[in-house]
Design a protein around this motif. Sequence first.
Motif, short mmCIF file in Angstrom:
data_model
loop_
_atom_site.label_atom_id
_atom_site.label_comp_id
_atom_site.label_asym_id
_atom_site.label_seq_id
_atom_site.Cartn_x
_atom_site.Cartn_y
_atom_site.Cartn_z
N ARG A 62 0.84 -1.20 0.00
CA ARG A 62 0.00 0.00 0.00
C ARG A 62 0.87 1.25 0.00
NH1 ARG A 62 -5.58 1.26 1.20
NH2 ARG A 62 -5.70 3.53 1.16
N LYS B 67 2.39 1.70 -3.47
CA LYS B 67 1.37 2.11 -4.43
C LYS B 67 1.07 3.59 -4.28
CE LYS B 67 -3.42 1.06 -5.75
NZ LYS B 67 -4.63 0.24 -5.45
N GLU B 68 0.91 4.03 -3.04
CA GLU B 68 0.59 5.44 -2.81
C GLU B 68 1.76 6.34 -3.19
OE1 GLU B 68 -1.06 6.66 0.84
OE2 GLU B 68 -2.59 5.10 0.91
N ASN C 187 -7.66 8.71 4.02
CA ASN C 187 -7.66 7.41 3.33
C ASN C 187 -6.26 6.96 2.97
OD1 ASN C 187 -10.42 8.24 3.29
ND2 ASN C 187 -10.80 6.90 1.55
N SER C 188 -5.26 7.75 3.29
CA SER C 188 -3.89 7.50 2.84
C SER C 188 -3.03 6.90 3.95
CB SER C 188 -3.27 8.83 2.37
OG SER C 188 -1.87 8.72 2.30
N TYR D 208 -11.14 3.48 1.10
CA TYR D 208 -11.11 3.38 -0.36
C TYR D 208 -9.99 4.24 -0.93
CZ TYR D 208 -13.27 3.03 -5.02
OH TYR D 208 -13.52 2.78 -6.35
N PHE D 209 -9.01 3.61 -1.53
CA PHE D 209 -7.83 4.31 -2.00
C PHE D 209 -8.18 5.35 -3.06
CE2 PHE D 209 -4.31 4.56 -5.12
CZ PHE D 209 -3.35 5.13 -4.30
N GLU D 210 -9.10 5.00 -3.97
CA GLU D 210 -9.39 5.91 -5.08
C GLU D 210 -10.12 7.18 -4.63
OE1 GLU D 210 -9.47 2.71 -5.26
OE2 GLU D 210 -8.12 2.27 -6.92
N ASN E 69 -6.21 9.19 -7.25
CA ASN E 69 -6.07 8.26 -8.37
C ASN E 69 -5.42 9.00 -9.53
OD1 ASN E 69 -8.26 9.36 -10.24
ND2 ASN E 69 -9.49 8.90 -8.40
#
Length: 979
Positions: A271, A274-275, A313-314, A333-335, A339
């Motif tokens: 995670r 990805k971020e 959310n981060s 929710y990541f998006e 995004n």
Amino acid sequence: MFWNCHSFFSFKYGVFSIKALIERANFLGINVLGLTDINSTAGCIDFVREATKAGIKPIVGIEFRSGDTLKYIGLAKSNGGFSLLNRHLSEINRGKRHLVSWAPALDDCFILYPFAALTDFRELAENERVAVRLKDLNRLRFSEWRKFPEKLVFWHPVTFSCTKDFHAHRILRAIAHTTLLTKLPDCAVADRNEQFETEEALRQALGEFSFLLSNALTIMEACSISFAFGEAKNKRVFGKDATTDYALLHKITHEGALKRYGLISEAITARIDKELAVIKEKGFVSYFLINWDIIQFAQRRKFFYVGRGSGANSIVAYCLYITNVDPLSLDLYFERFINLYRENPPDFDLDFSWKDRDEVIQHIFDTHGEEHTCLLATYSTFQLKSLVREIGKVFGLPTVEIEELIQNYGKEKPSSEMLRLVYVYAEYLKDVPSHLSIHAGGVLISDKPIYHYTATHLPPKGFPVSYFDMLVAEDVGLYKFDILSQRGLGHIRDTVTLVKENRGEEVDIHRIEEFKQDERIKSLLRRGDTMGCFYVESPAMRMLLSKLQTDTYLGLVAASSIIRPGVASSGMMREYILRHRDEQARKHIHPTMGKIMPETYGVMVYQEDVIKVAHYFAGLTLAEADVLRRGMSGKFRSREEFQKIKERFFQNCEEKGYEDDLVKEIWFQIESFAGYSFSKGHSASYAVESYQSLYLKAYYPLEFMVGVINNFGGFYQTEFYVHEARRCGAQIEAPCINLSKYLTSIQGHCIYLGFIHIAHLEQKTSERIAAEQRRGVFRSLADFLERVHIGLEQLVLLIRVGAFRSLGISRKRLLWEAHFLINNRPKNTGSGFLFDAATYTIPYEVPPLIEDEKEEWADQIELLGFPLVSPFKLLHKKNLKGVLAKDLRAYLGKEVQVIGYLVTVKYTRTTKGDMMNFGTFLDQEGEWIDTVHFPDVCKDYPFKGAGCYMLRGKVVEEFNFCTIEVSFMERLNFWTRDS
């Protein structure tokens, strides 16, 4: 030729909106237009965006005025010239430069001086011109300036489009001057002919001076301005360069992960990676580092703070301690956070105590410099009631008649033409900006100097403020940092301090995981016993918690979002409660919706649910789904891009074969709640602070209530927090000269109200008392007067409230002594006396004085705003019978009578527009009674202010929560001195 147009951002002068100005120009076939508002650049960026879209070449500038006197007009030749004009206006606003008749060197601008104001000839700089109006032509024929035709340009201001605009303009000018329309000076008003004209008509009017028009067109051709809308313009580099910034972000994120998690799992690493990749690709590295730096400063200063917003959310934000919400444990929710299709950075709402916020903002200005930093503005707009009042004043109407107009608006037709015009122009000017205000917490940090985009003004707050609002800032690519203040953090901070002082205990308020499992906290949540606790104390929230019977963190997170207006009004709050409590109700969930939102039983609760439904249910792209979410705020709904996405939503649903009723129902949910809802991370952040408040209330209720009282923030008035403290076991004491402070204080289980609560008592008086308390107790009134310089009026306030009761002398005798001592105080000797204050007595016998305790209570109501005894003791009628809150369940479906002390009223409207109320009362035992007042009852038995009420109605229950549907209500009379 129209290079001097005014919009309504020429505050209390112009009437055109930016859109209306451009539409009018477009209709007339004008392809070049200049906006030059008076001492304002508020409309410039939106003007450039809208004009370009309409195929009109935009020109921007500023009309510099001192009061009603026009000094000169500056037109920006380029973006650089716009920056110079913004800087020049900012320096004037901040007192760094005086506005005089001649402009300083502003090389990348045209400076135009009004011909009528030039009494003497002087040589002009290359970029300076003389602006000539049609009414100046005769005088120009005989002027020295006639010899320099190249320096003369035609000037035709545009301020309105019709006669109604002109009258509206005059009303605005009268409001600005706080004068009657009939007394408005001519110099304060624009000429009636300041409207668009055809080029042919103007050339014909100019005759031999038609070259003026050509010169005007020439300088307009030389001007050009554009902004790369949507392209980020925030500060791009936090440190040395972008490479160093990313290395720093990578390092501190992984260091923070170790502190947060201890053991780093593959899921955590994935995670984070990805971020970080998305953050880097989108250019948001500096944005994260700036927020991290703010938090580092707050931690060094030991400030309490909460980080919330979609940034919660981060996992990167969690590791940087910007937020305290773990996105993995909550499956955030990541998006929604970020995004690849999202152009704007995530929201980080950083909340600080109201006592600490300004210091945090000062740190931001110190770190990034005033060249690149300013607060964000909002526009205070005229609203109907205030307009009726202001227009009534400038029309010269008496106050009584104005108030009648306000009360009768929409009900009765005015009795005269003048009164009718008040309504006409109030409706016409509704929503026109009145003046600039300050956004609740927005701070802009730009890469280029801030003057590239806006001028700044300096309000009393002391920090420079932009001229445009959040929507314009986002359009141009400046995304705000939200530095907000709230009283809840002040409650927590002060309570921790009070616990240490009163009990000698250190409180660690950050043990959130322990708090989630704490049985005392769970019990408070289930009962809705949450008064004083951040975000969960309102009657509506207390009712919701009782109905949900939730005692978990996730349940509180959901409750924090479904309490918002949209979810409740759409009926989905009730549906959520039903599905939460009854498994049978979950069988009717649409399979797709249940799969998208299993945790909330297929009900849209959070903002990201809009994105999920739009993406997975309707098949919109993530970029389109995010436009839909942002559009639901209401302010974007009229934008073309939002309307296109809405059409796409219905088109895709039709192609997927969904039933029309289902699609309409889901769209109704989206439309009704999205603009008012929170992201899940935002709600989770709120819930963390709620848990901190709940913990303090559960274990340190008296100190907690003192903390709430001293921060003057919360849903209720001070009286009810005092009542809650008493209910929790406190002994409440009136202010005392020997034991009270300026703010409310606590000693053991005794709470002493602070001097701040005494109406009309000056702060300096409180400070003098506190200073003398350190020298020892006051032993007599004479001793007090010897040591505290105070006038009779202030002294009487202290006596009446009972502040001298520790002396053991009645209030009435003290009033006798006060008048004698003050009247016999020697003049010109400061506060001292020519006698020994410690032994002095009045040299005559005071007659017996009888004091009724009811008089003391009446004085408390007058001076503190509430009595320090049960308000039911003050009722004129005694022994009134009423059912108590604890017994209501035994009367379900039956009519009852209750006696309640009014706490608060919520005013709302039915779907038909009728007014109805929800009431909250306390019974004789201090417990809550909740009431519903339907429209007919609301009309027949309206609330009549604070006090005790007799109510009759039927007891109803929903989800085990009892309320009374009121059929009759009467306010009961309190005892008075005259009764």
